[in-house]
Design an enzyme around this catalytic site. Structure first.
Site, short mmCIF file in Angstrom:
data_model
loop_
_atom_site.label_atom_id
_atom_site.label_comp_id
_atom_site.label_asym_id
_atom_site.label_seq_id
_atom_site.Cartn_x
_atom_site.Cartn_y
_atom_site.Cartn_z
N GLY A 168 2.58 3.68 1.43
CA GLY A 168 3.19 3.91 2.66
C GLY A 168 3.72 5.13 3.04
NE ARG A 169 8.73 5.99 -0.30
CZ ARG A 169 9.93 6.03 -0.62
NH1 ARG A 169 10.67 7.04 -0.13
NH2 ARG A 169 10.19 5.19 -1.48
CG ASP A 185 5.34 -3.12 -4.90
OD1 ASP A 185 5.87 -4.06 -5.09
OD2 ASP A 185 5.95 -2.11 -4.24
CE LYS A 203 7.97 8.11 -3.52
NZ LYS A 203 8.50 7.36 -4.94
N GLY A 258 0.64 -1.13 0.02
CA GLY A 258 0.00 0.05 0.00
C GLY A 258 0.78 1.25 0.07
CG ASP A 279 6.59 3.85 -6.88
OD1 ASP A 279 5.78 4.92 -6.99
OD2 ASP A 279 6.20 3.06 -6.25
N GLY A 330 6.97 7.29 6.44
CA GLY A 330 6.05 7.79 5.53
C GLY A 330 6.84 9.09 4.92
P1 AMP Z 1 9.27 1.11 -3.08
O1 AMP Z 1 10.11 0.16 -3.11
O2 AMP Z 1 9.72 2.61 -2.92
O3 AMP Z 1 8.38 1.19 -4.37
O4 AMP Z 1 8.38 0.88 -1.69
C1 AMP Z 1 7.84 -0.24 -1.28
C2 AMP Z 1 6.81 -0.11 -0.16
O5 AMP Z 1 7.50 0.27 0.78
C3 AMP Z 1 5.63 0.42 -0.51
O6 AMP Z 1 4.48 0.21 -0.06
C4 AMP Z 1 5.97 1.90 0.07
O7 AMP Z 1 4.81 2.76 0.37
C5 AMP Z 1 6.73 1.57 1.30
N1 AMP Z 1 7.53 2.58 1.69
C6 AMP Z 1 9.05 3.08 1.14
N2 AMP Z 1 9.41 4.04 1.90
C7 AMP Z 1 8.59 4.47 2.81
C8 AMP Z 1 8.60 5.01 4.01
N3 AMP Z 1 9.52 5.94 4.21
N4 AMP Z 1 7.53 5.20 4.78
C9 AMP Z 1 6.68 4.02 4.86
N5 AMP Z 1 6.48 3.28 3.80
C10 AMP Z 1 7.37 3.48 3.03
MG MG Z 2 6.71 1.62 -4.67
#
Ligand code: AMP
Ligand code: MG
Length: 571
Positions: free
Chosen positions: A152-153, A320, A173, A150, A330, A186
């Site tokens: 997350g940030r 994702d 973001k 989901g 992303d 986040g």
């Molecule tokens: P990503 O690899 O950046 O696409 O992130 C993978 C997952 O980790 C996604 O669900 C993001 O929302 C979550 N995520 C990445 N960085 C953060 C953060 N700083 N705080 C919370 N969730 C994060």
């Molecule tokens: Mg992502």
């Protein structure tokens, strides 16, 4: 019932299937390390502000089921597609860059109201019509089902229409924790936000489907990050990117419903996406689902051919991070090929298995489509046949596209099947000596097909990283290939050929060491390099003699500086 186990897709490298890679990479997920931040606790937004042209509607949250009272953290909840969440109020929001192109497209007046923009596009204030929410999705990460992930940030504010009537969701973001943040905070740091801000705009101007950047703001709060996951935690400046897309729905949005047997939600989501973003397909039906899947597959293959064309390595192609629209989404530890090397990845945590290296991207695109096919199978009454047929068309579709693409890169106006040998040989000789992928094709465009072999070799020599170490064997291999190429293009007028090559092969790409210059300056409070780079990257196929220094070989120092060749997911 499950559709097809893992596809036994061929890998460009390693000589193994993705199935085996999946097992071997089971520990390799992006590990998130977060510390406390000095941001204030979430509070109700202090006021309603607006900037001219900003007219948001809660289109996603009104159309689809979600949790409107979730607050910042809530336990996982089935059947929903979003959770309402308020951005954390930043202490000193400051606008440091924005895309004039997106500003004009959306009909906004950001330049006239930088302070109001900073408050609105960091979530400090809420514009009317704003219902902030985070999306629920799951995903396969590094080959394994990772369960619920989901936003997350990322917190979406709502949707608006541009002057042509197209809809755009605005998403922040780095605006603080959401119910999907797991152990994360986040937030996002300036460094990674500058990278995404610049690269998504660069991608758009390269003619490659992508989410867009609207604005980049500082929050005024520090965020603690352990960049190399070695216990060395540092306070970095927090930032918020406001990005936009017609839709932020990912393959993982479908996967989470399938994994939880939420078939009603799956159908609701598919019908919504088709009606809204694939309207030309007509009213959802079994037939339309089929056409939709076919289109998603083709868009994904087209995206892969574009990435390969310009040497872009996404580096975290988890499901994702796969847009249902076939857009680049992303931007994390991405990179641009410098030496041509199919096994290259800029992602530090993938450096051993290299699952997401340059050469694997097209087949990973297919692997991810298999995961999507498995997820949407209930829409087909669990009949695997139509999906299998469509998936089976990927290789031929991609190969043909890539063949046409390489032909255009080489200035061949009408590709024939017999050109394949010439193309295959090129990929071999480019690995004989470190050769810059971007510079090679631009240099080749300058060659004249009537040139002597020596002169042809001289023309492409600026693309070599170690020109003084070339063996006679390497020189001969290049000369031989160049002679074949010159003969092949000799029928085409030089101007016509150069035009084709120069609009296929960019001169300016956002090499990591170049992005780092904008980051270093921004961290010192100078944001002008961000603007300067964006301006250059808006015309990536033009010569721009005044900016030649951004089109050269990667300098030596950049091979040693962290953040130039290898990056982590820390952001
Ligand atoms: P990503 O690899 O950046 O696409 O992130 C993978 C997952 O980790 C996604 O669900 C993001 O929302 C979550 N995520 C990445 N960085 C953060 C953060 N700083 N705080 C919370 N969730 C994060
Ligand atoms: Mg992502």
């Amino acid at each position: 019932m499950t559709l097809m186990s893992n596809p036994r897709v061929k890998m460009a490298l390693h000589g193994c299937t993705l199935t085996s890679l999946a097992v071997k990479t089971s520990q390799q997920t992006c590990i998130l390390f977060f510390m406390k931040s000095n941001s204030t606790e979430p509070e109700p937004s202090p006021g309603i502000t607006t900037i001219d042209g900003l007219n948001l509607t809660p289109a996603f949250t009104e159309a689809l089921p979600g949790n409107p009272d979730s607050g910042q953290r809530h336990p996982p909840q089935d059947h929903i597609m979003w959770s309402a969440v308020m951005p954390v109020v930043p202490s000193a929001p400051k606008l440091i860059a924005w895309s004039k192109d997106m500003e004009a497209r959306l009909g906004l007046k950001i330049g006239a109201a930088p302070e109001a923009t900073a408050r609105l596009l960091t979530g400090h204030d809420l514009a009317s019509g704003t219902t902030p929410y985070a999306m629920r999705y799951g995903g396969h990460q590094f080959g394994n089902w990772a369960g619920q992930l989901g936003d997350g940030r990322a917190i979406a504010l709502g949707e608006m229409h541009d002057q042509t009537g197209q809809h755009w969701t605005l998403q922040l973001k780095g605006a603080g924790a959401t119910p999907y943040s797991r152990q994360g905070d986040g937030f996002a740091v300036l460094r990674s936000s500058v990278r995404e801000y610049l690269c998504s705009e660069a991608m758009h101007h390269l003619g490659i489907p992508t989410t867009r950047s609207l604005s980049l703001c500082l929050t005024g709060d520090n965020v603690d990050r352990d960049v190399f996951y070695d216990g060395n935690v540092q306070a970095e400046q927090g930032a918020i990117l406001c990005r936009t897309a017609h839709s932020f729905v990912r393959f993982g949005n479908f996967e989470i419903h399938a994994a939880h047997h939420e078939h009603d939600a799956l159908k609701t989501l598919a019908d919504h996406v088709i009606t809204k973003d694939f309207p030309h397909l007509g009213k959802p039906s079994l037939d339309v689902y089929q056409q939709w899947f076919q289109e998603v597959l083709q868009r994904t293959a087209e995206l892969m051919a574009h990435w390969q064309r310009v040497g872009f390595v996404h580096a975290v192609m988890n499901t994702d991070n796969m847009s249902i629209l076939g857009q680049t989404i992303d931007y994390g530890p991405y990179g641009w090929l410098e030496e041509y090397d199919p096994s290259w990845t800029p992602n530090f945590i993938d450096r051993q298995r290299r699952r997401y290296c340059y050469g694997n991207q097209p087949q990973i695109g297919l692997w991810n489509l298999y995961r999507l096919a498995n997820a949407v199978l209930p829409l087909f009454d669990n009949n695997t046949k139509p999906l299998e047929e469509i998936l089976g068309s990927y290789d031929a579709f991609y190969d043909d596209l890539w063949h046409q693409t390489v032909a255009a890169k080489l200035g061949i106006t009408t590709a024939t099947a017999s050109d394949k040998a010439l193309f295959d040989q090129l990929w071999e000789i480019l690995q004989l000596t470190p050769t810059d992928y971007t510079i090679f094709f631009r240099a080749l465009a300058q060659a004249d097909s009537t040139d002597t072999p020596d002169s042809l070799l001289n023309t492409i020599t600026p693309s070599f990283y170690q020109p003084d170490t070339l063996t006679d064997e390497t020189k001969n291999a290049f000369s031989h290939w160049l002679g074949r190429w010159a003969f092949r293009v000799s029928d085409t007028g030089t101007d016509e050929r150069r035009t084709l090559m120069n609009k296929t092969n960019p001169k300016y790409v956002l090499r990591n060491y170049i992005a780092l210059q904008a980051i270093d300056d921004a961290e010192q409070g100078d944001y002008s390099t961000i603007d300067k780079l964006l301006e250059i990257l808006q015309s990536p196929y033009e010569e721009q003699p005044a900016h030649q220094q951004y089109a050269g070989l990667r300098p030596d120092w950049a091979t040693r500086k962290p953040g130039c060749t290898m990056l982590t997911c820390s952001s």
